[in-house]
Design a protein around this motif. Sequence first.
Motif, short mmCIF file in Angstrom:
data_model
loop_
_atom_site.label_atom_id
_atom_site.label_comp_id
_atom_site.label_asym_id
_atom_site.label_seq_id
_atom_site.Cartn_x
_atom_site.Cartn_y
_atom_site.Cartn_z
N MET A 79 0.86 -1.18 0.00
CA MET A 79 0.00 0.00 0.00
C MET A 79 0.89 1.23 0.00
SD MET A 79 -3.43 1.34 1.75
CE MET A 79 -4.00 -0.23 2.01
N ILE A 80 0.57 2.15 -0.89
CA ILE A 80 1.29 3.43 -0.94
C ILE A 80 0.27 4.56 -0.86
CG2 ILE A 80 3.29 2.56 -2.19
CD1 ILE A 80 2.08 3.67 -4.76
N GLY A 81 0.76 5.72 -0.48
CA GLY A 81 -0.11 6.87 -0.35
C GLY A 81 -0.06 7.76 -1.58
N SER A 82 -1.14 8.51 -1.76
CA SER A 82 -1.22 9.49 -2.83
C SER A 82 -1.95 10.72 -2.32
CB SER A 82 -1.97 8.90 -4.03
OG SER A 82 -2.18 9.92 -5.01
N GLU A 140 -7.15 10.56 -8.25
CA GLU A 140 -7.54 10.61 -9.66
C GLU A 140 -6.29 10.60 -10.55
OE1 GLU A 140 -10.27 10.35 -12.61
OE2 GLU A 140 -10.76 10.44 -10.47
N ARG A 141 -5.30 11.39 -10.19
CA ARG A 141 -4.03 11.42 -10.93
C ARG A 141 -3.34 10.07 -10.85
NH1 ARG A 141 0.29 15.24 -8.37
NH2 ARG A 141 0.20 13.53 -6.90
N SER A 142 -3.33 9.47 -9.66
CA SER A 142 -2.72 8.15 -9.49
C SER A 142 -3.43 7.11 -10.34
CB SER A 142 -2.74 7.73 -8.03
OG SER A 142 -1.84 8.50 -7.29
N ARG A 188 -13.88 1.97 0.52
CA ARG A 188 -13.16 2.97 1.31
C ARG A 188 -12.49 4.03 0.43
NH1 ARG A 188 -9.80 -0.75 5.50
NH2 ARG A 188 -11.25 -0.56 7.26
N GLY A 189 -12.64 3.91 -0.89
CA GLY A 189 -12.06 4.89 -1.80
C GLY A 189 -10.62 4.60 -2.19
N ARG A 190 -10.12 3.42 -1.87
CA ARG A 190 -8.74 3.04 -2.21
C ARG A 190 -8.70 2.45 -3.62
NH1 ARG A 190 -7.90 -0.73 2.96
NH2 ARG A 190 -9.65 -1.65 1.86
N LEU A 191 -7.63 2.72 -4.34
CA LEU A 191 -7.41 2.09 -5.64
C LEU A 191 -6.79 0.72 -5.42
CD1 LEU A 191 -5.75 5.04 -7.57
CD2 LEU A 191 -8.12 4.29 -7.71
N ILE A 192 -7.26 -0.28 -6.13
CA ILE A 192 -6.74 -1.63 -5.96
C ILE A 192 -6.42 -2.23 -7.33
CG2 ILE A 192 -7.19 -3.96 -5.10
CD1 ILE A 192 -9.05 -2.67 -3.03
N THR A 250 -3.91 4.79 -1.54
CA THR A 250 -4.90 5.47 -0.70
C THR A 250 -4.39 6.84 -0.28
OG1 THR A 250 -6.29 5.20 1.27
CG2 THR A 250 -3.99 4.51 1.47
N THR A 251 -5.31 7.70 0.09
CA THR A 251 -4.89 8.92 0.78
C THR A 251 -4.61 8.50 2.22
OG1 THR A 251 -7.20 9.47 1.25
CG2 THR A 251 -6.21 10.50 -0.68
#
Length: 124
Positions: free
Chosen positions: A6-9, A13-15, A36-40, A51-52
């Motif tokens: 897991m990394i943060g952004s 949207e850009r990620s 939860r709004g995380r990209l997977i 995720t933020t």
Amino acid sequence: MFTHIMIGSNDLERSKGFYDATFVALGGQRGEVDARGRLIYTHSGGRLMITTPIDGNPATFANGGTIGIAAASKEHVQAWHDAGKAHGGKSIETSPSERPNGAFVAYLRDPDGNKLTARSQPTK
């Protein structure tokens, strides 16, 4: 050993634009957003999640850390690198190149500064 990375952004949207382009270039799928709004991103049993930060502070990248991504061929590595640069990534280290062991390798920083590498399997 690992279940996921897991990394943060600071801009999901850009990620999503960056990672969708780079994973599609490798023959993978676009990411999905969970409840939860995380990209997977899931491929061959591995998961990358973006995720933020849940603590509300800005996302920062790991100094000295690198995330390695497997690629099927030299052409996939080059396509990954080109797609990343076209979607806000920055080419770093050396130009995409073959290593002494026959692996073809490229490096990028994603739009949030995370260091990534894509590499094909060694041939020697």
